[in-house]
Design an enzyme around this catalytic site. Structure first.
Site, PDB file in Angstrom:
ATOM      1  N   GLU A  40      29.111  43.543  37.098  1.00 55.31           N
ATOM      2  CA  GLU A  40      28.489  43.174  35.816  1.00 55.31           C
ATOM      3  C   GLU A  40      29.509  43.358  34.698  1.00 55.31           C
ATOM      4  O   GLU A  40      30.001  44.459  34.471  1.00 55.31           O
ATOM      5  CB  GLU A  40      27.276  44.101  35.604  1.00 55.31           C
ATOM      6  CG  GLU A  40      26.602  43.949  34.264  1.00 55.31           C
ATOM      7  CD  GLU A  40      25.517  45.020  34.042  1.00 55.31           C
ATOM      8  OE1 GLU A  40      24.876  45.478  35.022  1.00 55.31           O
ATOM      9  OE2 GLU A  40      25.324  45.403  32.874  1.00 55.31           O
ATOM     10  N   ARG A  44      30.190  43.346  25.582  1.00 51.59           N
ATOM     11  CA  ARG A  44      30.416  44.307  24.496  1.00 51.59           C
ATOM     12  C   ARG A  44      31.769  44.105  23.846  1.00 51.59           C
ATOM     13  O   ARG A  44      32.129  44.834  22.930  1.00 51.59           O
ATOM     14  CB  ARG A  44      30.330  45.747  25.020  1.00 51.59           C
ATOM     15  CG  ARG A  44      28.948  46.094  25.538  1.00 51.59           C
ATOM     16  CD  ARG A  44      28.861  47.493  26.104  1.00 51.59           C
ATOM     17  NE  ARG A  44      27.756  47.551  27.032  1.00 51.59           N
ATOM     18  CZ  ARG A  44      27.512  48.563  27.855  1.00 51.59           C
ATOM     19  NH1 ARG A  44      28.298  49.616  27.866  1.00 51.59           N
ATOM     20  NH2 ARG A  44      26.472  48.519  28.657  1.00 51.59           N
ATOM     21  N   THR A  68      24.520  43.633  29.045  1.00 52.66           N
ATOM     22  CA  THR A  68      24.326  43.777  27.589  1.00 52.66           C
ATOM     23  C   THR A  68      24.020  42.423  26.943  1.00 52.66           C
ATOM     24  O   THR A  68      24.527  42.089  25.871  1.00 52.66           O
ATOM     25  CB  THR A  68      25.541  44.458  26.909  1.00 52.66           C
ATOM     26  OG1 THR A  68      26.089  45.462  27.786  1.00 52.66           O
ATOM     27  CG2 THR A  68      25.122  45.159  25.621  1.00 52.66           C
ATOM     28  N   LYS A 128      15.171  46.997  34.860  1.00 50.17           N
ATOM     29  CA  LYS A 128      16.250  47.978  34.751  1.00 50.17           C
ATOM     30  C   LYS A 128      15.826  49.113  33.804  1.00 50.17           C
ATOM     31  O   LYS A 128      15.876  48.951  32.586  1.00 50.17           O
ATOM     32  CB  LYS A 128      17.492  47.275  34.190  1.00 50.17           C
ATOM     33  CG  LYS A 128      18.575  48.224  33.716  1.00 50.17           C
ATOM     34  CD  LYS A 128      19.674  47.500  32.965  1.00 50.17           C
ATOM     35  CE  LYS A 128      20.391  48.435  32.021  1.00 50.17           C
ATOM     36  NZ  LYS A 128      21.567  47.899  31.380  1.00 50.17           N
TER      37      LYS A 128
HETATM   38  C1  3PG Z   1      24.624  49.950  31.357  1.00 49.20           C
HETATM   39  O1  3PG Z   1      24.734  49.075  30.514  1.00 49.20           O
HETATM   40  O2  3PG Z   1      23.978  49.809  32.388  1.00 49.20           O
HETATM   41  C2  3PG Z   1      25.248  51.259  31.071  1.00 49.20           C
HETATM   42  O3  3PG Z   1      26.204  51.179  30.073  1.00 49.20           O
HETATM   43  C3  3PG Z   1      25.773  51.950  32.257  1.00 49.20           C
HETATM   44  O4  3PG Z   1      25.596  53.283  31.964  1.00 49.20           O
HETATM   45  P1  3PG Z   1      26.695  54.386  32.323  1.00 49.20           P
HETATM   46  O5  3PG Z   1      27.893  54.047  31.452  1.00 49.20           O
HETATM   47  O6  3PG Z   1      26.062  55.683  31.956  1.00 49.20           O
HETATM   48  O7  3PG Z   1      26.981  54.246  33.779  1.00 49.20           O
END
Ligand code: 3PG
Length: 206
Positions: A40, A44, A68, A128
């Site tokens: 993924e 960002r 995102t 999610k």
């Molecule tokens: C996401 O968008 O799923 C998170 O940024 C992932 O979270 P983590 O950085 O705590 O693994």
């Protein structure tokens, strides 16, 4: 590929922040070499869409998704760049409508029973929970699974190598997402072998 088929490919989906689009292809190859073929790329950074496009064109064995994703415009731009699925930190009627209209594999972010009800109204049964560790972790999933027994979860936010197994042990969890496989400093140093090693270690620990 359907969302269900995509999430069956790997227990862990690396959640990636790419600052330099030139890193995208070697990074995806390093992840593949470690044994994971789903990834993924989060929207960002300004490099994200080109990174998705580069991976889709040059690393066809990888299933690249966009993370995102905040609105239908980004959803469609990511799809047009070659993303095969999309993930969002939350959910809006506009995003759910667009993903449903396009029949595009989409993981809406949820943080409450109300969010889940909104997702279900649009027929999304895989969600999610984010950020899962702050929401309550395993207990959050178990208590919501009791209320919504047909739901499948793809939790992320605070999942690590150390706690991933607890989540993967739950029947309701299809896979987990996390950024620990692609640390910013390793990407910065272009330490692709280091990323392959992290992916291998993660799969061994699942
Ligand atoms: C996401 O968008 O799923 C998170 O940024 C992932 O979270 P983590 O950085 O705590 O693994």
């Amino acid at each position: 590929m359907t969302l269900h088929e995509i999430l069956k490919q790997s227990p862990v989906v690396p959640v990636i922040v790419v600052h330099d689009e030139n890193d995208a292809v070697p990074l995806a190859q390093a992840i593949l070499q470690g044994g994971i073929n789903v990834l993924e790329i989060t929207l960002r950074t300004s490099a994200a869409f080109s990174a998705i496009q580069a991976i889709a064109q040059q690393v066809p064995e990888a299933i690249v998704g966009a993370g995102t994703v905040l609105n239908p415009y980004q959803l469609r731009k990511a799809r047009d760049a070659g993303a095969q699925f999309a993930v969002s930190p939350g959910l809006t009627d506009e995003l759910l409508t667009a993903a449903r209209e396009d029949q595009f594999p989409f993981l809406p972010g949820v943080a409450s029973a109300a969010d889940i009800m909104q997702a279900l109204q649009f027929d999304f049964t895989t969600v999610k929970p984010f950020p899962i560790e702050l929401l309550g972790g395993i207990k959050w999933i178990l208590s919501h699974k009791a209320v919504f027994p047909h739901l499948t979860f793809f939790p992320s936010g605070g999942i690590t190598f150390e706690n991933m197994k607890q989540y993967l042990g739950l029947e309701a969890v299809a896979a987990v997402g996390g950024s620990w496989l692609t640390p910013v400093d390793l990407i910065k140093r272009k330490d692709w072998a280091g990323i392959t090693a992290l992916v291998e270690r993660t799969l061994k620990g699942c």
